[in-house]
Design an enzyme around this catalytic site. Structure first.
Site, PDB file in Angstrom:
ATOM      1  N   LYS A 138      61.147   3.465  -2.708  1.00 41.01           N
ATOM      2  CA  LYS A 138      61.966   4.589  -3.538  1.00 41.01           C
ATOM      3  C   LYS A 138      61.602   4.278  -5.058  1.00 41.01           C
ATOM      4  O   LYS A 138      61.588   3.314  -5.774  1.00 41.01           O
ATOM      5  CB  LYS A 138      63.310   4.351  -3.462  1.00 41.01           C
ATOM      6  N   GLU A 163      68.924  16.050 -15.647  1.00 41.93           N
ATOM      7  CA  GLU A 163      70.497  16.143 -15.972  1.00 41.93           C
ATOM      8  C   GLU A 163      71.256  14.996 -15.742  1.00 41.93           C
ATOM      9  O   GLU A 163      72.424  15.055 -16.013  1.00 41.93           O
ATOM     10  CB  GLU A 163      70.747  17.554 -15.113  1.00 41.93           C
ATOM     11  N   SER A 200      64.806   9.625  -8.762  1.00 41.87           N
ATOM     12  CA  SER A 200      65.273   9.086  -7.821  1.00 41.87           C
ATOM     13  C   SER A 200      64.798  10.026  -6.326  1.00 41.87           C
ATOM     14  O   SER A 200      65.456  10.924  -6.002  1.00 41.87           O
ATOM     15  CB  SER A 200      66.949   9.184  -7.632  1.00 41.87           C
ATOM     16  N   ARG A 212      76.418   3.664  -3.751  1.00 38.69           N
ATOM     17  CA  ARG A 212      76.268   4.301  -2.214  1.00 38.69           C
ATOM     18  C   ARG A 212      75.478   3.833  -1.459  1.00 38.69           C
ATOM     19  O   ARG A 212      75.833   3.420  -0.256  1.00 38.69           O
ATOM     20  CB  ARG A 212      75.901   5.737  -2.652  1.00 38.69           C
ATOM     21  N   HIS A 228      65.303  13.950 -12.497  1.00 39.44           N
ATOM     22  CA  HIS A 228      66.616  14.575 -12.739  1.00 39.44           C
ATOM     23  C   HIS A 228      66.883  14.505 -14.204  1.00 39.44           C
ATOM     24  O   HIS A 228      67.714  13.562 -14.583  1.00 39.44           O
ATOM     25  CB  HIS A 228      67.607  13.815 -11.859  1.00 39.44           C
ATOM     26  N   CYS A 231      63.558  18.229  -7.918  1.00 37.58           N
ATOM     27  CA  CYS A 231      63.716  17.134  -7.027  1.00 37.58           C
ATOM     28  C   CYS A 231      62.963  17.725  -5.662  1.00 37.58           C
ATOM     29  O   CYS A 231      61.696  18.217  -5.557  1.00 37.58           O
ATOM     30  CB  CYS A 231      64.548  16.420  -6.792  1.00 37.58           C
TER      31      CYS A 231
END
Length: 335
Positions: A163, A236, A191, A248, A234, A142
């Protein structure tokens, strides 16, 4: 599976070492030493450790893996997170005291308008230069991927209109050992607010391995003395990582820490949950208050997200590459 925390001989700070019945399955393969430079924001710090530990556990095969965690000292931390890093992680100076077969470097939360203005920029670029000649392969994830191509080749990332957030189907562009036997299309979490254009990468000599019709470039590589692997996404992330980020961001909106209400992650929640969240968004825009977070509806994910399925194959292939390089080096030393 369990992970024990111990002290590696010759390393003064704690090193994360696999438990004997898990990663230490030494049936003749050379030992591999992997470093994780975990720069993720405080709320994701421990989750990121767990995610990469699980990936290496699943991918280790017969080899012995020594796994050490580090973090750039210039990444701003809360007192609690700083205590965790100082008590459980190895000191970054120890990274240069020995050769690491593989390195995994995560992104960090941006705090400056431009990457080269980040407080951790100098530490990160020194790490990039060190990894080129002191690892067999390094993974840049990222923001770390964006920083690496900017430092190495002056490639500027571009701000996205919205986004890029969700789980995306990524197709193989070319055949490569890293994606061998991986389930296609790869379902990968993305993300990010920025992207690297494929045309810029091609012009600079990078090889794109996977891309998404909606998210753009996913994985790309470049060979130095070390093989650099770059993830814009990502792989992972576990199934709930994007949910944690979304909640969040809702909390930050309600607390007026961000101006815009977050978009739903793409291809993530089931249809009924998306309808409930759309109703909650309307309520939040009219009754913007932190206490409203207590009224968030129950959340259900889509049944077909398959989060993490791509990572298992990618990291197994990555460790096989590192192992083959280590075995070749051992043979050379014996001649």
């Amino acid at each position: 599976m369990t992970i024990s925390i111990g002290r590696d001989q010759g390393i003064s700070s704690p090193a994360l070492v696999p438990a004997e019945r898990d990663l230490v399955r030494d049936h003749g393969g050379a030992e591999l030493t992997i470093g994780l430079i975990n720069n993720m924001p405080d709320p994701a710090l421990k989750a990121t450790e767990r995610q990469f530990m699980k990936l290496l556990q699943a991918a280790a095969g017969p080899r012995r893996i020594r796994f050490h965690c580090f973090s750039l000292p210039s990444v701003k931390r809360s007192p609690e997170a700083k205590w965790h890093v100082e008590s459980e992680y190895s000191d970054l100076a120890d990274l240069r005291r020995r050769r690491f077969d593989g390195l995994i470097v995560t992104g960090a939360e941006p705090v400056a308008p431009e990457l080269d203005q980040e407080p951790y920029w100098r530490d990160l670029t020194e790490l990039i230069d060190w990894a080129r000649t002191n690892t067999r392969s390094a993974i840049w994830s990222c923001l770390a991927a964006h920083a690496a191509v900017l430092h190495l080749d002056g490639i500027q990332r571009r701000r996205l209109p919205a986004k890029c957030h969700g789980i995306f189907d990524c197709d193989a562009v070319t055949s490569d050992p890293l994606t061998r036997a991986a389930p296609l299309p790869l379902k990968v979490s993305h993300s990010r607010l920025n992207e690297i254009a494929e045309s810029d990468l091609a012009q600079a000599g990078y090889q794109v391995l996977t891309r998404s019709a909606l998210a753009g470039v996913d994985i790309f590589v470049r060979q130095y003395a070390s093989r650099f692997v770059f993830f814009q996404g990502h792989p992972e992330y576990d199934a709930l990582s994007l949910q944690r980020e979304y909640l969040r961001d809702i909390g930050r909106y309600l607390a007026r820490e961000r101006e815009n209400y977050p978009h739903l992650p793409m291809s993530y929640f089931d249809a009924a949950t998306e309808e409930k969240l759309a109703r909650f968004e309307k309520q939040a825009r009219h009754q913007r208050h932190p206490a409203l977070a207590n009224e968030l509806p129950s959340l259900n994910l889509r049944a077909d997200i398959a989060a993490g399925s791509a990572a298992a194959a990618l990291f197994r292939n990555w460790l096989q590459y590192l192992g083959a390089e280590a075995d070749a080096s051992a043979l050379v030393r014996q001649v």
